[in-house]
Design a protein around this motif. Structure first.
Motif, short mmCIF file in Angstrom:
data_model
loop_
_atom_site.label_atom_id
_atom_site.label_comp_id
_atom_site.label_asym_id
_atom_site.label_seq_id
_atom_site.Cartn_x
_atom_site.Cartn_y
_atom_site.Cartn_z
N UNK A 184 -9.49 -11.17 -2.40
CA UNK A 184 -8.56 -10.61 -1.42
C UNK A 184 -8.36 -9.14 -1.75
N UNK A 185 -9.47 -8.44 -2.02
CA UNK A 185 -9.37 -7.06 -2.50
C UNK A 185 -8.80 -6.15 -1.43
N UNK A 186 -9.44 -6.14 -0.23
CA UNK A 186 -8.93 -5.32 0.86
C UNK A 186 -7.54 -5.79 1.24
N UNK A 187 -7.33 -7.09 1.21
CA UNK A 187 -6.02 -7.63 1.54
C UNK A 187 -4.93 -7.04 0.65
N UNK A 190 -14.17 1.41 1.64
CA UNK A 190 -14.14 0.35 0.62
C UNK A 190 -15.47 0.21 -0.10
N UNK A 249 -4.26 -3.34 1.20
CA UNK A 249 -3.46 -3.07 2.39
C UNK A 249 -2.00 -3.45 2.16
N UNK A 297 -9.11 1.85 1.57
CA UNK A 297 -9.08 1.26 2.91
C UNK A 297 -10.05 2.00 3.84
#
Lengths: 217, 374
Positions: A46-49, A36, A52, A33
Motif C-alpha cells: 500500500x505504498x502509494x496509498x 512514483x 497519499x 505521488x
C-alpha cells in the motif's frame, strides 16, 4: 549593553516548525505521488496509498498552521503583525529594503540593524504566503475530486472550472520547487545574519529571544 | 390487480409486456437485460425496473431531431452500435427519429420538410440531439446545412425542443474543433443556445448506453436526469474513472507500467506513469464499458486520455505524460526537471554568495562586544 528581547512569540515559533515539518513531508510524499519510482513487487502493498494518506494528513496540518499564523498576524506583537510583511508600505521600510539589498549585493558595508524580520526577508515571506495559499487551494481542489458532491469540491469548484485540473496540478508541482528554492535561500540567509548580526537569529526561532544593542538601532 | 402492483413494486416486469416484446422479436431475456442495464446505469433501485419497462412500453415515443455539425459521426456510429436494444429496435420502435442526416432515407428538401414538420407539430415536445461543435466565427459560415448555418439551425431546433442532449465532447464542450487555435470559433451547444435546456453527454465518442439511459429516464420520469455543474448527468459522470478502475489496487500498491509492453504492463499494472488521465476524468467507462460491455481503454492496456473532460485536447495533452508541458520551455522539459533546476540554481547562487560573505571583512555588527575565548 546587549538586551535580551522576546521577539518571536510561541505561536510564531510553533507554526514555523509545523510549516517546516509539513513542507518536508509534503515535498517528499508529493514528489513520490507525482513520480512514483519505488519498486513494489507485492500487490498487497500500500505504498502509494500510505504516501497519499500521509500527504493529505500533513496537508491538513499545514493548512491549519498557515491559517493560525495568518490569524496571529492580527493578535501578535509588532514583529508578528501583518504590517511587518509589507515593508514597502512605509518610508522607513523602503530604506530598509534598499539597505538590505545593497548589503546583499556587496554595495554597502553593513546591513540595516533591525529587531524583527529584515525588509527583504519580509518581502520574501509575503510572497511565500501567497505561494502557500495557492498551494493549499490547488491541493484541496485536486484532493476534492474524489467526491464531486463533497465540501472540498464545492469550495474549490471555481478554481477547477477556471484553470482546469491539469493546470492546477502543474502549478502544485511548480510551487513545491519554488518553496524548496525559498527554503534554501531562507536557511542560508538565516545563517548569514546569525554570523554577521551576532544577535542569535538562528536560536531565536527555537527560543524566541534575540540579543539587541539598542544604541545600534 | 393488487398482485400486479405488488410485483411492479418489487421490480418484476409484467408478463404481458414481456410477451409483447417477444412478439416483436425481442426475447424476454434481452428485454430484461435491457431494463436491468438501464436501471443499473441510472443508479436506480432494482424496484424501478417494472416502471422502466412500462415507460418504454408506453406509446409516448418522443420525436427526435438529430443534428450533426462539426463532428466525425463517431457518436452516431457509437449509437448505431448500441446493443440494448439493437439499433434497429431503438430507431423503429422505441424512438421516433424524424431527422438524422446519416441514417434517414429522405434527402434534400424532403428531409428538411420532415424536420420542419416535426418541429411545428411537436413544438416544445420533441428531443433535440446535437452531435458536433457549432462554429460561431464569421456568422457561422464554416458549417451550413441546406443553406442555413449550424448556429441558426441549433438556435431554432434546440430553442423549440422539450430538451436538448449534446452528445459527444464536441457538442458538449467544443471538443476537437474548439482545440487551440480554434480557427472556426467552435463552441458548445449550451454556449450557442444559452436559453435551452441542454444536457451534456461528453465522451469521444459518447457511450451509447448513457444516451439510451438518459432517454429512458426522460420516458420514465418526464424529465432529464440530475446534472452537475458542467451539465452532465450525475449517474454517468458523478465518479472519477480512477476511483472505479479495475487497476486501482496496483495504483494503491505502487505498481506501475513504465513503458508499453514492459513486465508491469504485461501484468496489468496501473497506467499512471504512462500518462493515464483516469485521476482527472469523470465518466462511468470502468463500470459501463464500451461495445456491449466488452472493454474500455484502460482494460485494453491504454491509459485514459480524458476525452470527456472540457477542452481535453488542449488540457489533457501530452496524453502519455502525467503533467502538461511547462509553457515557454522546450517540449521535453518537465515541471520537475525545471523545478530541480530552480532549486539547484538557488543552492549554487546562495553557496557562492555564502563563500563571498564568509570572506568579507568589516560587515560584522557588535564586533566591539565580541570577546575571544581561550
Amino acid at each position: 549593553m546587549l538586551q535580551i528581547r522576546y521577539v518571536w512569540e510561541w505561536p510564531v515559533r510553533l507554526t514555523h516548525w509545523f510549516n517546516v515539518i509539513s513542507i518536508i513531508v509534503l515535498s517528499v510524499t508529493g514528489y513520490y505521488i507525482g513520480n512514483p519510482s519505488l519498486s513494489v513487487p507485492q500487490t498487497e502493498s500500500f505504498v502509494m496509498g500510505w504516501m497519499r494518506v500521509v500527504h493529505y494528513g500533513f496537508a491538513y496540518l499545514f493548512t491549519v498552521s498557515v491559517i493560525v499564523r495568518v490569524l496571529w498576524m492580527f493578535c501578535g506583537n509588532k514583529h508578528a503583525s501583518w504590517r511587518a510583511f509589507l515593508p514597502w508600505a512605509s518610508r522607513e521600510g523602503w530604506g530598509h529594503i534598499i539597505g538590505t539589498f545593497t548589503y546583499y549585493t556587496f554595495l554597502r558595508k553593513k546591513p540595516p540593524y533591525v529587531v524583527g524580520h529584515n525588509a527583504l526577508a519580509a518581502m520574501a515571506y509575503s510572497l511565500v504566503f501567497v505561494l502557500f495559499a495557492v498551494q493549499v487551494v490547488s491541493g484541496f481542489a485536486l484532493y476534492g475530486q474524489y467526491d464531486p458532491n463533497g465540501l472540498w469540491a464545492s469550495l474549490t469548484a471555481p478554481f477547477l472550472s477556471v484553470f482546469g485540473n491539469q493546470a492546477l496540478r502543474l502549478t502544485h508541482h511548480m510551487i513545491m520547487w519554488l518553496v524548496i528554492g525559498f527554503a534554501i535561500h531562507h536557511v542560508y540567509s538565516a545563517w548569514l545574519m546569525d554570523v554577521k548580526e551576532k544577535n542569535g537569529t538562528l536560536s531565536s526561532i527555537f527560543g524566541g529571544y534575540k540579543f539587541i544593542d539598542p544604541k545600534d538601532l | 390487480m393488487a398482485h400486479e402492483e405488488k410485483q411492479m413494486q418489487d421490480g418484476v416486469i409484467p408478463e404481458e409486456i414481456l410477451q409483447r416484446w417477444e412478439t416483436r422479436g425481442v426475447s424476454r431475456r434481452d428485454f430484461m437485460k435491457f431494463c436491468s442495464v438501464m436501471t443499473a446505469t441510472l443508479a436506480l433501485p432494482v424496484t424501478m425496473m417494472g416502471k422502466i419497462a412500462e415507460a418504454v412500453e408506453g406509446d409516448n415515443r418522443p420525436p427526435v431531431i438529430w443534428m450533426e455539425f462539426q463532428g466525425c459521426t463517431g457518436d452516431s456510429e457509437a449509437f448505431l452500435r448500441a446493443n440494448q436494444p439493437t439499433a434497429t429496435e431503438l430507431i423503429l420502435d422505441y424512438l421516433s427519429i424524424d431527422y438524422h442526416e446519416t441514417i434517414m432515407a429522405a434527402a434534400g428538401h424532403q428531409a428538411e420538410a420532415a424536420k420542419r414538420q416535426t418541429m411545428e407539430k411537436y413544438k416544445g415536445k420533441y428531443i433535440a440531439i446535437v452531435e458536433g461543435a457549432i462554429p460561431a466565427a464569421e456568422d457561422g459560415v464554416y458549417c451550413t446545412v441546406a443553406g442555413n448555418s449550424a448556429l441558426n439551425i441549433a438556435r431554432e431546433v434546440c430553442g423549440n425542443a422539450a430538451a436538448t442532449i449534446a452528445v459527444g465532447s464536441c457538442a458538449s464542450f467544443g471538443g476537437v474543433p474548439a482545440a487551440a487555435p480554434n480557427p472556426t470559433g467552435a463552441i458548445s451547444v449550451s454556449e450557442a443556445v444559452p436559453g435551452a435546456t441542454v444536457m451534456n453527454l461528453p465522451g469521444c465518442p459518447l457511450n451509447a448506453t448513457n444516451l439510451t439511459a438518459a432517454i429512458v429516464h426522460f420516458l420514465t420520469f418526464g424529465r432529464l436526469p440530475a446534472t452537475d455543474s458542467l451539465g452532465r448527468p450525475k449517474f454517468a459522470y458523478g465518479k472519477r474513472i480512477h476511483d472505479n478502475c479495475e487497476r486501482r489496487a496496483h495504483f494503491d500498491a505502487g505498481q506501475y507500467a513504465e513503458a508499453f509492453g514492459d513486465a508491469g504492463h504485461r501484468q496489468g499494472w496501473c497506467l499512471y506513469k504512462l500518462g493515464c488521465k483516469g485521476p482527472e476524468t469523470f465518466h462511468n467507462c470502468p463500470t459501463v464499458r464500451y461495445n456491449e460491455g466488452t472493454s474500455w481503454p484502460v482494460q485494453s492496456g491504454h491509459g485514459c486520455i480524458g476525452c470527456s473532460e472540457p477542452q481535453f485536447w488542449d488540457t489533457m495533452s501530452p496524453f502519455y505524460k502525467r503533467l502538461p508541458n511547462v509553457p515557454g520551455f522546450g517540449v521535453e522539459a518537465t515541471a520537475d526537471k525545471i523545478g530541480l533546476g530552480i532549486a539547484a540554481a538557488t543552492a549554487v547562487a546562495f553557496g557562492a554568495h555564502g563563500v563571498a560573505s564568509a570572506l568579507r571583512k568589516g560587515d560584522d555588527m557588535e564586533s566591539d562586544q565580541v570577546s575571544k575565548e581561550d
